[in-house]
Design a protein around this motif. Sequence first.
Motif, PDB file in Angstrom:
ATOM      1  N   VAL A   1       0.853  -1.192   0.000  1.00  0.00           N
ATOM      2  CA  VAL A   1       0.000   0.000   0.000  1.00  0.00           C
ATOM      3  C   VAL A   1       0.882   1.232   0.000  1.00  0.00           C
ATOM      4  CG1 VAL A   1      -1.801   1.240   1.230  1.00  0.00           C
ATOM      5  CG2 VAL A   1      -1.715  -1.243   1.304  1.00  0.00           C
ATOM      6  N   ILE A   2       0.647   2.112  -0.923  1.00  0.00           N
ATOM      7  CA  ILE A   2       1.434   3.340  -0.971  1.00  0.00           C
ATOM      8  C   ILE A   2       0.511   4.522  -0.724  1.00  0.00           C
ATOM      9  CG2 ILE A   2       2.878   4.824  -2.393  1.00  0.00           C
ATOM     10  CD1 ILE A   2       3.957   2.430  -3.730  1.00  0.00           C
ATOM     11  N   ILE A   3       0.768   5.209   0.368  1.00  0.00           N
ATOM     12  CA  ILE A   3      -0.049   6.374   0.672  1.00  0.00           C
ATOM     13  C   ILE A   3       0.853   7.594   0.745  1.00  0.00           C
ATOM     14  CG2 ILE A   3      -1.579   7.443   2.347  1.00  0.00           C
ATOM     15  CD1 ILE A   3      -2.395   4.596   3.149  1.00  0.00           C
ATOM     16  N   ARG A   4       0.654   8.498  -0.167  1.00  0.00           N
ATOM     17  CA  ARG A   4       1.465   9.715  -0.208  1.00  0.00           C
ATOM     18  C   ARG A   4       1.006  10.687   0.881  1.00  0.00           C
ATOM     19  NH1 ARG A   4       5.934   9.340  -2.249  1.00  0.00           N
ATOM     20  NH2 ARG A   4       5.992   7.761  -3.858  1.00  0.00           N
TER      21      ARG A   4
ATOM     22  N   PRO B   1       3.923   7.941   6.209  1.00  0.00           N
ATOM     23  CA  PRO B   1       4.842   7.047   5.496  1.00  0.00           C
ATOM     24  C   PRO B   1       4.640   7.162   3.992  1.00  0.00           C
ATOM     25  CG  PRO B   1       3.045   5.805   6.470  1.00  0.00           C
ATOM     26  CD  PRO B   1       2.891   7.214   6.943  1.00  0.00           C
ATOM     27  N   ASP B   2       5.717   6.974   3.241  1.00  0.00           N
ATOM     28  CA  ASP B   2       5.586   6.955   1.785  1.00  0.00           C
ATOM     29  C   ASP B   2       5.026   5.622   1.308  1.00  0.00           C
ATOM     30  OD1 ASP B   2       6.589   9.517   1.451  1.00  0.00           O
ATOM     31  OD2 ASP B   2       8.656   8.814   1.541  1.00  0.00           O
ATOM     32  N   GLU B   3       5.290   4.591   2.099  1.00  0.00           N
ATOM     33  CA  GLU B   3       4.797   3.265   1.733  1.00  0.00           C
ATOM     34  C   GLU B   3       4.284   2.564   2.980  1.00  0.00           C
ATOM     35  OE1 GLU B   3       8.035   1.121   0.120  1.00  0.00           O
ATOM     36  OE2 GLU B   3       8.181   2.356  -1.686  1.00  0.00           O
ATOM     37  N   GLY B   4       3.352   1.638   2.771  1.00  0.00           N
ATOM     38  CA  GLY B   4       2.946   0.767   3.853  1.00  0.00           C
ATOM     39  C   GLY B   4       1.819   1.310   4.709  1.00  0.00           C
TER      40      GLY B   4
END
Lengths: 568, 359
Positions: free
Chosen positions: A10-13, B57-60
């Motif tokens: 999962v990538i959340i910017r 976070p940029d990922e996860g």
Amino acid sequence: MAKTAAAPAVIIRARVDWLQGALLAALLALCFFLVLYPVARVLWVALADENNRLTLVHFQNFFLRPLFREALWNSLWSGFLVVAFGALIAVPLAYVFARYEFRGKILLQTLATLPLVVPPFVGAVAFQQILGRSGAVNLLLMQWFDFSIPFMEGMTGVVLVQTLHFFPLIMLNTGVSLANIDATLEEMARSLGCHGFRLFRRVTLPLMLPGFVAGSLLAFIRAIDDLGTPLMLNYKNLLAPQAYLRITTIGIDDVDGYVICVVLVVLSLASLFAARKYVGLAEYATVQVGRSARMPIHGKKLFFVLLASALALAVALLPHLGIFLLSLAKVWSYSMLPTRWTLDNYAEILFRVPHFIKNTLVYTGLAAGLDVVLGAAIAFLLARSRLWGVNLLDALATLPLAIPGVVLAVGYIRVFHGWDFPGLGAPLSSTWIILVIVYTMRRLPYTVRACHAALQQVHVSLEESAQNLGASRLRTFWRVTLPLIGGGLVAGGLLAFVTSCVELSSTIMLVPRVELGPISYGIYVYMQSPLGRGAGAALGVVAILLVAAGTYLTHRAFGARAGGAFRV
Amino acid sequence: MQAAELRLERIGKRYGDVWAARGVDLTIGRGEFFTLLGPSGCGKTTLLRIIAGFVAPDEGIVVLDGEPVNSVPPWQRDLGMVFQSYALWPHMTVFENVAFGLRERKVGRAETRSRVLDALQRVGLTGAEQRRPSELSGGQQQRVALARTLVIQPRALLLDEPLSNLDARLRAGMCLELLKLQRDLGITTIYVTHDQEEALALSTRIAVMDAGKVIQEGSPREIYERPRSRFVAGFVGDSNLFFGAVTRSGGGAVEILTDEGLTIRAAARPDTAPGEKIILYVRPEAVAPAALDGVSADLNRLPGRVTAAAYQGASVAYEIDVQGKSIRAHVAHPKILFERGDEVAVVFDPKDVGYLAEK
């Protein structure tokens, strides 16, 4: 741990903060429209020919005219002299204040910053009374020795007045550098056998140089931009008065005036840039701030220190005394002291023509209030936001420091003249609002800086712990950030108020009608005629009192860091 | 007090070209005392701030009690954090500081008062309510910060190097108090530190981090007694490392020849074969200098010369040169003291020699 390959990474910017973005955009637009755009208009007039094509022909003409070459040279030379003589007063004082501890030091320190906050053109008049051709000193000289010294003639007078007004800039900046020198740095040198003047030359001097250079360049800019002093002393062959005269007498379409404005901006920007660069390169003195070296002094040494600093300050504070005497004088010519006294001058400015004082309070009060709100918002973005464009905002909000008042005023006239502002039914430049705007924008860097400095004292973890305990961002600002930066906000606002009270260089160009003028304009108008000098001086006393009250409150709110606002 | 379960799934955070955290997978159970241990700059604080919600976070994903909370702002996560600098508000009294979170939660006046007083009592600061943070000592400020966080009964406690600003004696005392407090309350706790002693003393589980990655995860004993890499062996406790190749294997023992030409015996491992390159380590406290003429056939004995001896009261630290290799020994309750220049034998039991997984 088993790799669950099925689960997609999962990538959340990081979310874009729209509230911050909107605030940033609004502030950028404001600074762009009220700072960059007017200056760009000035620049464009100087750089364009009749057909709107880029040309340098106006600059060529400027340098071909002996009058302008001379004005440029005079400005540079007088600026240099102001710095050189100012340093002679400022550096010893800074050293004494930073290194010695003695009774009465606070008083001397306060007195030493006073010249800075009183407008130089007010002092110029007082100096005429005391040092002028028929002033007190020359009268004495004539009486006793039958000769006189032309203190106040031509450039000498300008340099004298400006030196005594701008030396505190050098003193404050040098002082900060000196105070930041960790005591161990000098103790180390001593333990290695270096002492006395050698110690000063090899360790102390290089470490205090950044502050000194910064202060000197700042004093240089202020001296070159100063319009009031040369006008008051009737010495017109400098850049600032030339720009003013071209545009007010020949008209707002006179290209030469704009060319001079651009030259002024270039000089200011170059000095400011150099000061920043130098301080940035050489901030090593402040790497570790530990105990700074202060020693108590007694006896003979103390006596000489007190005598020397008191003498220097007595001269610097002479104008204040002169203005006070002049405001109470009914007749004061060709005599040491006034020959007849009166309170009539105060009756004039308090009752018969009270609008100068009222206007000043309204304009500068509004401007200071706006500065606090805008400054807090900008400082908050600078300190806490990582949005793109924050650096641009910083640059735009700091720019007014490098734009001479004359230039910004000319830019405003260029932008607003002949354009009926929506909702007003008249151009902005024909109402008093233009003065509030110009004060607000010119002093904005002060509040931004004061708030930014205060915010940097507030560690982010103080805000984060509030959020962690359940306070939203707005609640956090209200309950934690605002109470903690309150002092800085107030100090910045007061500083904006104090400096706007005595602003002349843009005021003189932008006042639409005499009855809309503030105190500084009133002083200028009164001083034009010998009969009005008393009333002008009374206004000067009011200005000094306003500034003194504001400065005192600033010190109360900001403590020892008040001087920081005058730094680069 | 509720205790949360926390899960980090493939967490990554990048600053410019540097990954402060990368591919971090951790599960922290209810009531655990979980420590992120590593040198400064290893990403442990970033990870804690990601959990608290201050860093996105940029990922996860961060999962709290089965719910992903990436988009939940810090003020709605209900995780109590204690900052390294304590972050006490200087413009509020101790009481106001501690009451802050309760006021944000609209708790009534009377209840706020009694809960604040309870919390202050728990940390031993009864009577300090009306004082300002600046009037308190470092240790007292630390307690206020703890009380301020505990009073809101958070789902988990996040501690960012809370003891690093205290002097050594105070630190040892606070360490024990923290241990008792956490075990009493049973609150899930995530603790960030670079101090291996604190980590070993407090934790139920430790994750050792380096350069944004979790290097090894396990109980304090596993981490200390079975480090898998040179980094962990060197960072958690001290280690003498030997690089060499296996010369003989079998009969319950392995013999290796180190690069310096020393022969060392270690307890056998099933997967070692002659000729294999390996790295061995032995803890300084398992090593002791002895007189040269002593005999004990089943121990490693290497002749050397003492190059430094530091007497520390309860113990002595030695540095001994053995054929150009410097070996550290740490002897508790020493009966005989050796001095610099003494010829000694370096003695250690093969059972105390460990293997590192990396080659």
